[in-house]
Design an enzyme around this catalytic site. Structure first.
Site: not given
Ligand code: M6R
Length: 616
Positions: A2, A27, A75, A101-102, A488, A492, A495, A511, A611
């Site tokens: 949010c 956000r 969100w 937001n929260g 990672e 990527k 997502e 395994h 984000k």
């Molecule tokens: O702001 P932060 O680095 O604490 O965020 C952590 C994760 O939410 C963030 O890295 C998320 O996994 C991304 N979408 C990855 O691309």
């Protein structure tokens, strides 16, 4: 999770709010809304769907007159995305409009309490409880010195959880109120106009002068200024800061997506993070107090983070253990906070977060501090809560990262890890001088290596992505640091392209996971770590024997050997072992991007994500 904005000034509020929301859409983007104050009272327009839907309804804001207002991009946490659950939420009698937001954790208890007193609710949100409570207390506060402020205090005394709230009141047409706890909120100070926002990008085009609210502090914005109060309503002075970020850095600058812009910015972001911290061949971490004695007193290091930042921790384990021979534990923040970790004053807890606001990571930091550990954070957003609450903070100078998929934050966080590890080595004198000098030199060269790698990668990887963007599943394998990079790379891809993918260590395949390999399945094997190159070739043979197609990511010196075993190859510059993920991730960020683009996915705003995850 949010985004909220608020405006009071001389211009029409709705277009200003919509512009700010456009910058905050990363956000959350399942619904949006604004509330504006004008001569006939509070007017709310909100809708399920992207901000574009709201803009269409409001004709870019032109059909909602008024110079005072609040806005929200959502969100969903409580209540599905819908018109009625969108914010602003309005109280029963129409006196208060609220954006939030929260998460209000005790909202059900409070809701039932109000319902028993005849208050009618229309939404499933936790936020509506705040709006209704404000009206409930306000209507009972009578003519006190400031009945709205009193009502805000009565609400914040009772709600549990996290909140950044923007509030307007029908009886105070010349004011915007704001209060926060554990969710980000800044106040922007302009010339006869003032703002609130979840982050600076929303107001950067209008002012660089900001104040940051601490937990439970209240801001009251009027046209000519802002006044601040502590949680007990005593007036307080707030220091003003000037934001240095370049406005252009928060714009797309000719790129189709923020993600590609941010991928391409990595060499520059690396340079900004690394070069000010290396002087005459020595690493200087002036920003943190970490003396030789301090380092000698550390018996164990924990690295705690979420998502991509956690994957930086996975690389860090190899780097620290190799260079320092110190035991390192790497934890996902949401697990760390509940597993009762054993910490003491000899433990250093390194917290990694791009946003500096991730709820689980912040809670982990607080738990570490509660148990007396030393804390050091690696953060990108200056002045964020994690940065403020850590004993020491090292900023990654990546600039604003807008795309939900993290790229330049990952690269600069890795660079920061190398800097910390090498700084400790330097202070402790545990490596021969020439060896350390070689690593420092390699670190200084990292930005130009990254630039070369990206330059060579774009065309080749785009071509490769075109062959496989329709795949249903993909697997990433690697060993040692290559396994950390696989985690990672897999995140990527999944997502932003929604392709199912998994990352495994090369040795673990047999395994279980190897049963998933069948004819034509794509396996991306990261094989940059020379010491285990032959082992990886054996793993590649195993999957190829079961029909897999293999893309090998190796270092340039191994190109011909890699070509003997794999169907496709991409080679990256050779750097010291523990820095290899800084190279191998680059073609795989590009790969994820091109695959998602070819599938027509919404790259910067992937479904169900936001984000910065400021709720648990
Ligand atoms: O702001 P932060 O680095 O604490 O965020 C952590 C994760 O939410 C963030 O890295 C998320 O996994 C991304 N979408 C990855 O691309």
């Amino acid at each position: 999770m949010c985004g909220i904005v608020g405006y009071i000034g001389e211009e029409q509020a709705a277009p200003v709010l919509l512009e700010g929301l456009g910058k905050l859409e990363y956000r959350g983007y399942d619904s949006a809304g604004v509330a504006v104050h004008n001569d006939s009272g509070l007017h709310v327009v909100k809708s399920k769907g992207r901000l574009a839907v709201l803009e269409e309804i409001l004709h870019k804001g032109e059909t909602l007159p008024g110079t005072v207002g609040i806005g929200h991009t959502r969100w969903a946490t409580h209540g599905a995305p819908s018109d009625v659950n969108s914010h602003p939420q309005v109280s029963d009698g129409g006196t208060f409009a609220v954006v939030h937001n929260g998460i209000i954790e005790n909202y059900l208890y409070l809701k039932n309490h109000l319902k028993r007193r005849g208050v009618e609710f229309v939404s499933d949100t936790d936020t509506e409880v705040v709006a209704q409570m404000l009206e409930y207390y306000y209507s009972r506060n009578g003519e006190g010195p400031d009945p709205v402020l009193a009502a805000i205090k009565q609400v914040t005394d009772r709600v549990e959880g996290s909140y950044a709230l923007g509030i307007i009141c029908a009886d105070c047409p010349e004011k915007v109120f704001a209060v926060r706890k554990d969710s980000p909120l800044i106040v922007g100070l302009g010339d006869r106009e003032n703002f609130i926002a979840s982050d600076v990008t929303a107001i950067l085009s209008r002012t660089r002068r900001i104040c940051r609210l601490k937990d439970r502090e209240i801001a009251v914005l009027e046209r000519d200024g802002a006044s601040f109060f502590d949680g007990d309503l005593y007036p307080i002075e707030k220091p003003e800061e000037t934001v240095e970020w370049d406005v252009a850095a928060a714009e797309k600058g000719g790129y189709e997506h923020f993600m590609m812009k941010e991928i391409c910015e990595q060499p520059e972001a690396l340079r900004k993070t690394i070069s000010p911290r290396i002087r005459e061949g020595r690493i200087q971490l002036d920003d943190i107090p970490l003396s030789r004695e301090d380092i000698q007193g550390i018996s164990r290091i924990f690295i705690v983070a979420c998502g991509t930042s956690y994957h930086v921790g996975a690389v860090a384990k190899y780097a620290f253990e190799k260079l320092l021979r110190l035991p390192i534990e790497v934890d996902v923040a949401s697990e760390f906070r509940y597993r009762d970790p054993i910490l003491d004053e000899k433990t250093l807890v390194i917290i990694i977060s791009q946003s500096g606001e991730t709820a689980d990571t912040l809670a982990a930091l607080r738990e570490a501090k509660r148990q007396g550990a030393r804390t050091l954070s690696i953060v990108n957003v200056v002045g964020s809560t994690i940065a403020n609450e850590s004993d020491g903070v090292l900023y990654t100078w990546a600039g604003p990262e807008i795309a939900v998929a993290s790229t330049k934050a990952y690269s600069t966080q890795l660079a920061m890890i190398y800097l910390i590890a090498l700084y400790m080595v330097q202070e402790l004198g545990v490596l021969p001088e020439e060896e350390l000098a070689g690593y420092v030199e390699a670190l200084e060269e990292l930005p130009q290596m990254a630039a070369r790698c990206l330059e060579e990668g774009k065309e080749a990887i785009q071509y490769f992505a075109a062959q496989y963007f329709n795949a249903g599943d993909m697997y990433f394998i690697g060993r040692n640091v290559d396994y950390a990079a696989s985690l990672e790379a897999s995140l990527k891809l999944k997502e932003i392209s929604y392709i199912h993918s998994e990352a495994y260590t090369g040795g673990e395949l047999k395994h279980g996971p190897i049963s998933l390999i069948e004819d034509g399945v794509l396996v991306i094997a990261i094989c940059t770590y020379g010491k285990l190159f032959d082992k990886m070739m054996a793993n590649i043979r195993e999957v190829k024997a079961r029909g897999a197609v293999v893309l090998g990511i190796g270092t340039e010196d191994m190109r011909s050997k890699l070509a003997q075993e794999t169907d496709w190859q991409f080679c990256v510059p050779k750097v010291p072992d523990f820095m290899l993920p800084s190279m191998s991730i680059l073609p795989l960020q590009l790969f994820a991007y091109y695959v998602a683009s070819m599938k027509g996915c919404d790259i910067d705003k992937p479904r169900n994500l936001a984000k910065s995850v400021t709720v648990e």
